[in-house]
Design a protein around this motif. Structure first.
Motif, PDB file in Angstrom:
ATOM      1  N   PHE A  53       0.831  -1.203   0.000  1.00  0.00           N
ATOM      2  CA  PHE A  53       0.000   0.000   0.000  1.00  0.00           C
ATOM      3  C   PHE A  53       0.868   1.257   0.000  1.00  0.00           C
ATOM      4  CE2 PHE A  53      -2.139   3.336   2.488  1.00  0.00           C
ATOM      5  CZ  PHE A  53      -3.274   3.539   1.722  1.00  0.00           C
ATOM      6  N   LEU A  54       1.848   1.313   0.904  1.00  0.00           N
ATOM      7  CA  LEU A  54       2.718   2.484   0.995  1.00  0.00           C
ATOM      8  C   LEU A  54       3.586   2.628  -0.255  1.00  0.00           C
ATOM      9  CD1 LEU A  54       3.834   2.232   4.733  1.00  0.00           C
ATOM     10  CD2 LEU A  54       2.130   3.776   3.750  1.00  0.00           C
ATOM     11  N   GLY A  55       4.103   1.500  -0.766  1.00  0.00           N
ATOM     12  CA  GLY A  55       4.896   1.558  -1.986  1.00  0.00           C
ATOM     13  C   GLY A  55       4.067   2.059  -3.162  1.00  0.00           C
ATOM     14  N   GLY A  56       2.831   1.564  -3.267  1.00  0.00           N
ATOM     15  CA  GLY A  56       1.944   2.012  -4.336  1.00  0.00           C
ATOM     16  C   GLY A  56       1.624   3.494  -4.231  1.00  0.00           C
ATOM     17  N   MET A  57       1.388   3.995  -3.003  1.00  0.00           N
ATOM     18  CA  MET A  57       1.105   5.421  -2.821  1.00  0.00           C
ATOM     19  C   MET A  57       2.309   6.272  -3.216  1.00  0.00           C
ATOM     20  SD  MET A  57      -2.013   5.867  -1.936  1.00  0.00           S
ATOM     21  CE  MET A  57      -1.856   7.611  -1.569  1.00  0.00           C
ATOM     22  N   ALA A  58       3.520   5.803  -2.897  1.00  0.00           N
ATOM     23  CA  ALA A  58       4.724   6.534  -3.290  1.00  0.00           C
ATOM     24  C   ALA A  58       4.844   6.617  -4.814  1.00  0.00           C
ATOM     25  CB  ALA A  58       5.964   5.870  -2.690  1.00  0.00           C
ATOM     26  N   VAL A  59       4.605   5.474  -5.493  1.00  0.00           N
ATOM     27  CA  VAL A  59       4.667   5.462  -6.961  1.00  0.00           C
ATOM     28  C   VAL A  59       3.576   6.355  -7.543  1.00  0.00           C
ATOM     29  CG1 VAL A  59       4.394   4.011  -9.010  1.00  0.00           C
ATOM     30  CG2 VAL A  59       5.726   3.179  -7.067  1.00  0.00           C
ATOM     31  N   LEU A  60       2.398   6.341  -6.927  1.00  0.00           N
ATOM     32  CA  LEU A  60       1.295   7.170  -7.426  1.00  0.00           C
ATOM     33  C   LEU A  60       1.649   8.653  -7.323  1.00  0.00           C
ATOM     34  CD1 LEU A  60      -1.574   7.157  -8.556  1.00  0.00           C
ATOM     35  CD2 LEU A  60      -2.413   7.247  -6.206  1.00  0.00           C
ATOM     36  N   GLY A  61       2.225   9.054  -6.189  1.00  0.00           N
ATOM     37  CA  GLY A  61       2.606  10.451  -6.031  1.00  0.00           C
ATOM     38  C   GLY A  61       3.677  10.869  -7.028  1.00  0.00           C
ATOM     39  N   LEU A  62       4.709  10.040  -7.203  1.00  0.00           N
ATOM     40  CA  LEU A  62       5.807  10.366  -8.118  1.00  0.00           C
ATOM     41  C   LEU A  62       5.346  10.353  -9.582  1.00  0.00           C
ATOM     42  CD1 LEU A  62       8.708   8.356  -6.425  1.00  0.00           C
ATOM     43  CD2 LEU A  62       8.412  10.845  -6.470  1.00  0.00           C
ATOM     44  N   SER A  63       4.524   9.368  -9.941  1.00  0.00           N
ATOM     45  CA  SER A  63       4.053   9.302 -11.332  1.00  0.00           C
ATOM     46  C   SER A  63       3.101  10.451 -11.643  1.00  0.00           C
ATOM     47  CB  SER A  63       3.377   7.958 -11.604  1.00  0.00           C
ATOM     48  OG  SER A  63       2.279   7.748 -10.740  1.00  0.00           O
ATOM     49  N   SER A  64       2.333  10.898 -10.656  1.00  0.00           N
ATOM     50  CA  SER A  64       1.461  12.057 -10.865  1.00  0.00           C
ATOM     51  C   SER A  64       2.289  13.318 -11.084  1.00  0.00           C
ATOM     52  CB  SER A  64       0.535  12.240  -9.663  1.00  0.00           C
ATOM     53  OG  SER A  64      -0.321  11.134  -9.507  1.00  0.00           O
ATOM     54  N   LEU A  65       3.365  13.458 -10.314  1.00  0.00           N
ATOM     55  CA  LEU A  65       4.264  14.597 -10.520  1.00  0.00           C
ATOM     56  C   LEU A  65       4.882  14.525 -11.914  1.00  0.00           C
ATOM     57  CD1 LEU A  65       5.697  17.064  -9.271  1.00  0.00           C
ATOM     58  CD2 LEU A  65       7.461  15.500  -8.440  1.00  0.00           C
ATOM     59  N   MET A  66       5.263  13.324 -12.331  1.00  0.00           N
ATOM     60  CA  MET A  66       5.843  13.117 -13.664  1.00  0.00           C
ATOM     61  C   MET A  66       4.836  13.492 -14.753  1.00  0.00           C
ATOM     62  SD  MET A  66       7.234   9.492 -15.162  1.00  0.00           S
ATOM     63  CE  MET A  66       7.866   9.309 -16.831  1.00  0.00           C
ATOM     64  N   GLY A  67       3.579  13.095 -14.580  1.00  0.00           N
ATOM     65  CA  GLY A  67       2.559  13.423 -15.566  1.00  0.00           C
ATOM     66  C   GLY A  67       2.302  14.916 -15.653  1.00  0.00           C
ATOM     67  N   GLY A  68       2.290  15.588 -14.500  1.00  0.00           N
ATOM     68  CA  GLY A  68       2.059  17.029 -14.504  1.00  0.00           C
ATOM     69  C   GLY A  68       3.181  17.809 -15.155  1.00  0.00           C
ATOM     70  N   LEU A  69       4.391  17.258 -15.106  1.00  0.00           N
ATOM     71  CA  LEU A  69       5.556  17.934 -15.690  1.00  0.00           C
ATOM     72  C   LEU A  69       5.870  17.447 -17.102  1.00  0.00           C
ATOM     73  CD1 LEU A  69       7.927  17.872 -12.572  1.00  0.00           C
ATOM     74  CD2 LEU A  69       6.578  19.814 -13.413  1.00  0.00           C
ATOM     75  N   ALA A  70       5.071  16.534 -17.634  1.00  0.00           N
ATOM     76  CA  ALA A  70       5.359  15.916 -18.936  1.00  0.00           C
ATOM     77  C   ALA A  70       5.466  16.960 -20.043  1.00  0.00           C
ATOM     78  CB  ALA A  70       4.277  14.903 -19.279  1.00  0.00           C
ATOM     79  N   THR A  71       6.450  16.741 -20.926  1.00  0.00           N
ATOM     80  CA  THR A  71       6.652  17.648 -22.063  1.00  0.00           C
ATOM     81  C   THR A  71       6.466  16.950 -23.406  1.00  0.00           C
ATOM     82  OG1 THR A  71       9.028  17.180 -21.951  1.00  0.00           O
ATOM     83  CG2 THR A  71       8.229  19.136 -20.774  1.00  0.00           C
ATOM     84  N   SER A  72       6.131  15.644 -23.376  1.00  0.00           N
ATOM     85  CA  SER A  72       5.932  14.897 -24.617  1.00  0.00           C
ATOM     86  C   SER A  72       4.888  13.814 -24.392  1.00  0.00           C
ATOM     87  CB  SER A  72       7.236  14.254 -25.084  1.00  0.00           C
ATOM     88  OG  SER A  72       7.619  13.220 -24.189  1.00  0.00           O
ATOM     89  N   PRO A  73       4.267  13.322 -25.462  1.00  0.00           N
ATOM     90  CA  PRO A  73       3.296  12.235 -25.312  1.00  0.00           C
ATOM     91  C   PRO A  73       3.886  10.997 -24.652  1.00  0.00           C
ATOM     92  CG  PRO A  73       3.089  13.234 -27.474  1.00  0.00           C
ATOM     93  CD  PRO A  73       4.316  13.823 -26.850  1.00  0.00           C
ATOM     94  N   GLU A  74       5.153  10.677 -24.985  1.00  0.00           N
ATOM     95  CA  GLU A  74       5.766   9.468 -24.439  1.00  0.00           C
ATOM     96  C   GLU A  74       5.890   9.536 -22.914  1.00  0.00           C
ATOM     97  OE1 GLU A  74       6.658   9.941 -28.628  1.00  0.00           O
ATOM     98  OE2 GLU A  74       7.041  11.276 -26.919  1.00  0.00           O
TER      99      GLU A  74
END
Length: 469
Positions: free
Chosen positions: A87-108
């Motif tokens: 659960f905690l590992g998944g929440m950490a990945v969710l937070g980091l991937s959300s930050l990554m998505g918000g900062l995304a500069t390309s479709p990939e």
């Protein structure tokens, strides 16, 4: 009456249980929001990052494939490594991937972030549900907790549409990702000391052949259903994916019969409560999430509503689901799961059927608001009944498995509902040769009729095959 009065103090939640419930429900609500928060913003996201119109669907599909395909596997992994740790590992990945998505500069980069969000969802949802069911023993407290969980999951799906519209209009589509980061950080800060871990006394082996067949089967099935909504049911890609998915899932059944440590023991899959509880849940999620899609078409293409106004219109549905969730636990306690599922299904079916009366006049919005509110109440009664049914009568060491199955049902239902109903509406519009307001209204009306009939079938199946209280 006196018996109920004396029993009341014994079922009050402790302060620690309330904190655990708040953390787990907050995480589940955020997960539900992620399913729909980008839906109204997809065209804006596509323009901002250079997605072609034909590839725009992959922003949603990449998330859904990972979330639905890996849920059952991660439900079992939670039993192996510990539910709290996953659960905690998944929440950490969710937070980091959300930050990554918000900062995304390309479709990939955006698609990678969405896949990671989907994988995090596949880990957090069954692990969180297993922690919830082990924190609250079978009885009124668990029924109340699962009722609130179901209400927030369904309300989160609706809230995502509203929040997505607000954030996109007022700030930027990037905030549809950024909003997850502080929530994930708060959960990670408070959960380690508040949540007690749970895992089987003896750590079983991971069933690798079972994991490969069920994950591959679900990925192929969800991909095929998504393609059906985009290109039709008879295209080679759609048919190949659906057939491959069915073959792999049938193969999974035979693999589990011979496995030493099966991912899903056949005896579990043969339990009436598991089979028919999950069937009821699947129909509930297929019908309600696809109804939101159909009504989005109606509001925007027939009545001319903006994405933000469309999202706000679904706020009434959200209120209905919250009310249904809070009533669901009480209904299960008084009536039993079977009667709750049947009653909720009948209410949802009738409310959905009433939507056939929608027309091209703006005054139809009042019928839509009233019917979606009542239907939301009924839908949540079914979902709470499904959650309690699918997780009852099993020892704590199998709760990760049970919640993994229930979560898989939820994810697949959310994913497959829209392409099914989209295909029905599109077939009607194609037959009429009309894609204008009248054609869309006719297509939506036929799909609504099918939707209502499907809910009724679910209620009938529950009445016929679920055990009486």
């Amino acid at each position: 009456m006196s018996t109920l009065t004396h029993a009341e103090p014994q079922i009050a939640m402790t302060g620690r249980q309330k904190l655990v419930l708040t953390l787990l429900l907050g995480a589940q609500f955020m997960i539900a929001v992620d399913f729909s928060i980008l839906n109204v913003a997809l065209p804006v996201v596509g323009e901002g990052l250079g997605f072609s119109l034909t590839h725009l669907q992959w922003i949603a599909t990449s998330f859904a494939l990972a979330a639905a395909g890996f849920t059952l596997l991660f439900g079992r992994v939670a039993d192996l490594v510990g539910r709290k740790r996953l659960f905690l590992g998944g929440m950490a990945v969710l937070g980091l991937s959300s930050l990554m998505g918000g900062l995304a500069t390309s479709p990939e980069i955006l698609l990678i972030a969405r896949v990671l969000q989907g994988l995090a969802t596949a880990a957090v949802t069954p692990a969180g549900l297993a922690l919830l069911t082990t924190a609250f023993k079978e009885g009124p407290l668990r029924e109340r907790a699962l009722g609130l969980n179901g209400a927030l999951m369904s309300a989160g799906f609706t809230a995502g549409a509203i929040l997505g519209g607000l954030l996109t209009d007022l700030l930027s589509w990037r905030w549809a990702f950024f909003v997850n980061v502080p929530v994930a950080a708060l959960v990670l800060a408070l959960a380690p000391s508040a949540i007690t871990d749970s895992r089987p006394a003896v750590r079983p082996k991971l069933d690798v052949p079972g994991a490969i067949t069920v994950t591959g089967g679900l990925l192929a099935l969800v991909y095929g259903l998504t393609q059906a909504g985009e290109t039709g049911w008879t295209t080679p890609t759609t048919l190949a994916a659906l057939i491959a998915g069915l073959v792999l899932l049938v193969g999974f059944w035979f693999v589990e019969q011979r496995a030493d440590a099966p991912l899903v023991p056949v005896r579990i899959m043969k339990r009436r409560s598991v089979i028919w509880g999950n069937t009821a849940g699947l129909i509930a999620f297929v019908t309600e999430t696809s109804l939101v899609f159909l009504l989005t078409l109606y509001l925007q293409e027939v009545l001319g509503y903006s994405p933000l106004a469309t999202g706000l219109a679904f706020g009434v549905l959200g209120l209905g689901t919250v009310l249904g969730g809070t009533l669901g636990g009480r209904a299960v306690g008084r009536l039993g799961t079977r009667a709750t599922i049947i009653a909720g299904g009948l209410v949802q079916a009738v409310a959905t059927l009433a939507l056939i009366g929608l027309g091209t006049s703006g005054s139809s919005i009042w019928l839509l608001l009233a019917a979606t509110f009542v239907g939301g109440v009924g839908n949540m009664l079914v979902i709470v009944g499904f959650m309690v049914t699918a997780t009852s009568g099993l020892p704590d060491e199998e709760q990760g498995l049970a919640t993994g199955l229930a979560t898989m049902t939820q994810q697949v239902g959310i994913t497959m509902g829209i392409p099914i109903m989209s295909a029905v509406a599109t077939a009607r519009m194609t037959a009429l040769g009309d894609t204008g307001a009248e054609g869309v209204l006719s297509g939506v009306s036929v799909a609504i009729l099918v939707n209502s009939a499907l809910v009724l079938v679910g209620a009938v199946l529950a009445a016929a095959f679920l055990k009486r209280r």
